[in-house]
Design an enzyme around this catalytic site. Structure first.
Site, short mmCIF file in Angstrom:
data_model
loop_
_atom_site.label_atom_id
_atom_site.label_comp_id
_atom_site.label_asym_id
_atom_site.label_seq_id
_atom_site.Cartn_x
_atom_site.Cartn_y
_atom_site.Cartn_z
N ARG A 13 0.87 -1.18 0.00
CA ARG A 13 0.00 0.00 0.00
C ARG A 13 0.90 1.22 0.00
O ARG A 13 1.67 1.43 0.95
CB ARG A 13 -0.90 -0.01 1.22
CG ARG A 13 -1.89 1.15 1.30
CD ARG A 13 -2.84 0.94 2.48
NE ARG A 13 -3.87 1.95 2.54
CZ ARG A 13 -3.74 3.11 3.20
NH1 ARG A 13 -2.61 3.41 3.81
NH2 ARG A 13 -4.74 3.97 3.22
N SER A 53 -12.56 -2.84 0.66
CA SER A 53 -12.75 -2.18 1.96
C SER A 53 -14.22 -1.87 2.16
O SER A 53 -14.86 -1.31 1.26
CB SER A 53 -12.00 -0.85 2.00
OG SER A 53 -10.63 -1.05 1.87
N LYS A 111 -4.37 6.20 7.82
CA LYS A 111 -5.13 6.40 6.60
C LYS A 111 -5.68 7.82 6.59
O LYS A 111 -6.28 8.26 7.58
CB LYS A 111 -6.28 5.38 6.57
CG LYS A 111 -7.10 5.38 5.30
CD LYS A 111 -8.21 4.34 5.42
CE LYS A 111 -9.26 4.48 4.35
NZ LYS A 111 -9.08 3.54 3.25
N1 TZP Z 1 -8.16 0.96 6.07
C1 TZP Z 1 -8.97 1.10 7.10
S1 TZP Z 1 -8.11 1.53 8.48
C2 TZP Z 1 -6.63 1.50 7.68
C3 TZP Z 1 -6.84 1.16 6.36
C4 TZP Z 1 -5.80 1.02 5.33
C5 TZP Z 1 -5.35 1.81 8.33
C6 TZP Z 1 -4.92 0.76 9.30
O1 TZP Z 1 -3.66 1.09 9.86
P1 TZP Z 1 -3.34 0.83 11.40
O2 TZP Z 1 -1.97 1.46 11.57
O3 TZP Z 1 -3.28 -0.65 11.61
O4 TZP Z 1 -4.39 1.52 12.20
#
Ligand code: TZP
Ligand code: MG
Length: 211
Positions: free
Chosen positions: A38, A107, A136
């Site tokens: 990502r 998602s 994010k």
């Molecule tokens: N999609 C929903 S939350 C997220 C993504 C890509 C980020 C998750 O990152 P982390 O650091 O595990 O909270």
């Protein structure tokens, strides 16, 4: 798709000077059984370069490689699948490009989106953000573990919980019915990535085997 327990996503802002391959290899050694590239910032050319590096790594360990957003890169490196958000190319269109044998993950933030993803033939869905996250941009409000319970009741394709999941709160996520956990910062930002993944796996196994 082959089932999985712990899903790690790259997050180079958390890698602390370690190389992408070093970080993801430590995660795989710790028990991560699916990884996602990502990268919302790099040029297409740089994303391709990273995808090729991760393709070699994942091939060595026989772990699936998923590419976020860049369907062309996924096809070019023969990745195992792609992960798309609600505003990306619709699933059926993406399916035309990658074919029926590739993994497509979507998602979702609410049950309607989960239903639609299942209907359109997603291989798995992401369910989140469960908790607040800084990983994010433009993230929606936390959906909480309530959403896990809803998905668990109604959706039959695999789902993976994501968003703010840490070793200290993963029990809440597992108690709500999740059997697959995804994390960025807690894994790739950890001082001991392998150990962190082993602890996640232990917790998942403890809960999941007693169900
Ligand atoms: N999609 C929903 S939350 C997220 C993504 C890509 C980020 C998750 O990152 P982390 O650091 O595990 O909270
Ligand atoms: Mg996307």
């Amino acid at each position: 798709m082959k089932d999985f327990r712990l899903y790690a996503i790259t997050g180079e802002e958390f890698h602390k000077g370690k190389s992408l391959v070093e970080v993801m290899e430590a995660a795989i050694i710790g028990g991560v059984d699916i990884i996602q590239l990502r990268d919302k910032k790099s040029s297409k050319k740089d994303v391709l370069h990273k995808a090729l590096l991760l393709k070699d790594l994942t091939k060595k360990y026989n772990v699936p490689l998923i590419i976020n957003d860049h369907i062309d890169v996924a096809v070019a490196v023969d990745a195992d699948g792609i992960h798309l958000g609600q505003d990306d190319l619709p699933l059926q269109m993406a399916r035309k490009i990658v074919g029926k044998d590739k993994i497509i993950g979507i998602s979702t933030h609410e049950i309607e989106e989960a239903r639609e993803a299942q209907l359109q033939g997603a291989d798995y869905i992401g369910v989140g953000p469960i908790f607040a996250t800084k990983s994010k941009e433009d993230v929606v409000d936390p959906v909480t573990t309530k959403y896990i319970e809803e998905v668990k009741k109604e959706i039959s394709i695999p789902f993976v919980a994501i968003g703010g999941i840490k070793l200290h709160n993963v029990d809440q996520v597992l108690n709500a019915g999740a059997t697959r956990i995804c994390a960025i910062s807690e894994i790739v930002g950890s001082a001991d990535i392998t150990k962190t993944c082993q602890l996640f796996i232990e917790k998942i196994n403890e809960r999941v085997s007693t169900r």
